[in-house]
Design a protein around this motif. Structure first.
Motif, PDB file in Angstrom:
ATOM      1  N   ALA A  54       0.837  -1.205   0.000  1.00 20.69           N
ATOM      2  CA  ALA A  54       0.000   0.000   0.000  1.00 20.69           C
ATOM      3  C   ALA A  54       0.870   1.253   0.000  1.00 20.69           C
ATOM      4  CB  ALA A  54      -0.896  -0.006   1.236  1.00 20.69           C
ATOM      5  N   PRO A  55       0.394   2.321  -0.634  1.00 22.01           N
ATOM      6  CA  PRO A  55       1.162   3.557  -0.624  1.00 22.01           C
ATOM      7  C   PRO A  55       1.207   4.172   0.771  1.00 22.01           C
ATOM      8  CG  PRO A  55      -0.885   3.826  -1.880  1.00 22.01           C
ATOM      9  CD  PRO A  55      -0.827   2.415  -1.411  1.00 22.01           C
ATOM     10  N   TYR A  56       2.308   4.820   1.065  1.00 21.80           N
ATOM     11  CA  TYR A  56       2.454   5.559   2.318  1.00 21.80           C
ATOM     12  C   TYR A  56       3.431   6.696   2.074  1.00 21.80           C
ATOM     13  CZ  TYR A  56       7.010   3.392   2.928  1.00 21.80           C
ATOM     14  OH  TYR A  56       8.308   2.996   2.749  1.00 21.80           O
ATOM     15  N   GLY A  57       3.553   7.605   3.011  1.00 15.43           N
ATOM     16  CA  GLY A  57       4.517   8.691   2.912  1.00 15.43           C
ATOM     17  C   GLY A  57       3.844  10.028   2.664  1.00 15.43           C
ATOM     18  N   GLN A  58       4.647  11.075   2.731  1.00 15.61           N
ATOM     19  CA  GLN A  58       4.181  12.444   2.576  1.00 15.61           C
ATOM     20  C   GLN A  58       4.557  12.984   1.202  1.00 15.61           C
ATOM     21  OE1 GLN A  58       2.446  14.019   4.996  1.00 15.61           O
ATOM     22  NE2 GLN A  58       2.561  12.110   6.127  1.00 15.61           N
ATOM     23  N   LEU A  59       3.628  13.685   0.570  1.00 13.86           N
ATOM     24  CA  LEU A  59       3.906  14.309  -0.710  1.00 13.86           C
ATOM     25  C   LEU A  59       4.825  15.522  -0.520  1.00 13.86           C
ATOM     26  CD1 LEU A  59       3.432  14.548  -3.727  1.00 13.86           C
ATOM     27  CD2 LEU A  59       1.361  15.853  -3.236  1.00 13.86           C
ATOM     28  N   PHE A  60       4.537  16.322   0.496  1.00 11.93           N
ATOM     29  CA  PHE A  60       5.349  17.492   0.810  1.00 11.93           C
ATOM     30  C   PHE A  60       6.184  17.170   2.040  1.00 11.93           C
ATOM     31  CE2 PHE A  60       1.490  19.026  -1.249  1.00 11.93           C
ATOM     32  CZ  PHE A  60       2.049  19.649  -2.339  1.00 11.93           C
ATOM     33  N   ASP A  61       7.424  17.582   2.042  1.00 11.33           N
ATOM     34  CA  ASP A  61       8.374  17.295   3.120  1.00 11.33           C
ATOM     35  C   ASP A  61       8.539  15.791   3.357  1.00 11.33           C
ATOM     36  OD1 ASP A  61       9.624  19.577   3.863  1.00 11.33           O
ATOM     37  OD2 ASP A  61       8.291  20.052   5.525  1.00 11.33           O
ATOM     38  N   PRO A  62       8.860  15.024   2.327  1.00 12.07           N
ATOM     39  CA  PRO A  62       9.014  13.578   2.506  1.00 12.07           C
ATOM     40  C   PRO A  62      10.231  13.247   3.367  1.00 12.07           C
ATOM     41  CG  PRO A  62       9.792  14.216   0.336  1.00 12.07           C
ATOM     42  CD  PRO A  62       9.189  15.447   0.968  1.00 12.07           C
ATOM     43  N   MET A  63      10.069  12.344   4.309  1.00 10.04           N
ATOM     44  CA  MET A  63      11.162  11.933   5.189  1.00 10.04           C
ATOM     45  C   MET A  63      11.067  10.450   5.535  1.00 10.04           C
ATOM     46  SD  MET A  63      13.052  14.550   5.491  1.00 10.04           S
ATOM     47  CE  MET A  63      14.156  14.232   6.837  1.00 10.04           C
ATOM     48  N   ASP A  64      10.372   9.658   4.721  1.00 10.98           N
ATOM     49  CA  ASP A  64      10.204   8.236   5.014  1.00 10.98           C
ATOM     50  C   ASP A  64      11.204   7.392   4.244  1.00 10.98           C
ATOM     51  OD1 ASP A  64       7.898   8.403   6.720  1.00 10.98           O
ATOM     52  OD2 ASP A  64       6.735   8.886   4.929  1.00 10.98           O
ATOM     53  N   ARG A  65      11.735   6.376   4.920  1.00  7.85           N
ATOM     54  CA  ARG A  65      12.578   5.393   4.240  1.00  7.85           C
ATOM     55  C   ARG A  65      11.699   4.437   3.456  1.00  7.85           C
ATOM     56  NH1 ARG A  65      15.994   3.445   9.354  1.00  7.85           N
ATOM     57  NH2 ARG A  65      16.118   5.525  10.190  1.00  7.85           N
ATOM     58  N   GLY A  66      12.300   3.789   2.484  1.00  2.34           N
ATOM     59  CA  GLY A  66      11.588   2.756   1.755  1.00  2.34           C
ATOM     60  C   GLY A  66      11.510   1.480   2.575  1.00  2.34           C
ATOM     61  N   CYS A  67      10.541   0.643   2.271  1.00  2.00           N
ATOM     62  CA  CYS A  67      10.354  -0.621   2.984  1.00  2.00           C
ATOM     63  C   CYS A  67      10.960  -1.777   2.208  1.00  2.00           C
ATOM     64  CB  CYS A  67       8.858  -0.913   3.152  1.00  2.00           C
ATOM     65  SG  CYS A  67       8.078   0.122   4.358  1.00  2.00           S
ATOM     66  N   ARG A  68      11.331  -2.807   2.943  1.00  2.00           N
ATOM     67  CA  ARG A  68      11.825  -4.049   2.326  1.00  2.00           C
ATOM     68  C   ARG A  68      10.665  -4.713   1.604  1.00  2.00           C
ATOM     69  NH1 ARG A  68      15.928  -7.348   2.602  1.00  2.00           N
ATOM     70  NH2 ARG A  68      16.939  -6.274   4.312  1.00  2.00           N
TER      71      ARG A  68
END
Length: 98
Positions: A25-39
């Motif tokens: 499923a999609p996750y994360g922020q469109l503006f100010d992205p700071m999420d790592r990718g998942c395995r």
């Protein structure tokens, strides 16, 4: 989220494996992205590819990039999904050119 499916999602749905219908499923922020990718997930044998990292650049002058800035996820092993890409967050002082 990260561990549910064959292809990890981030910013959009993950890729689907040839024998698995589920996707990350999609996750994360469109503006100010700071999420790592998942395995990526695994089906029955291979290990999912690792997710991409995070790059945060705050440049007060100008930035010249003569190459590539990348946070790609890694390819999955046999019968496993690839990891999702990470985040690139750039704040660069824009200078007017005359």
């Amino acid at each position: 989220m990260c561990w549910v499916a064959v292809g990890a999602g981030h910013g959009g749905r993950g890729g689907r494996g040839t024998s698995v219908r589920r996707t990350g499923a999609p996750y994360g922020q469109l503006f100010d992205p700071m999420d790592r990718g998942c395995r990526g997930g695994h089906n029955s044998g291979g290990q999912g590819g690792s997710g991409g990292g995070v790059i945060f650049l705050e440049v007060t002058g100008s930035l010249q990039n003569d190459g590539e800035i990348s946070v790609n996820g890694a390819r999955g092993g046999n019968t496993a999904g690839g990891g999702s890409g990470g985040s690139i967050n750039m704040k660069i002082n824009l200078i007017k050119v005359r």
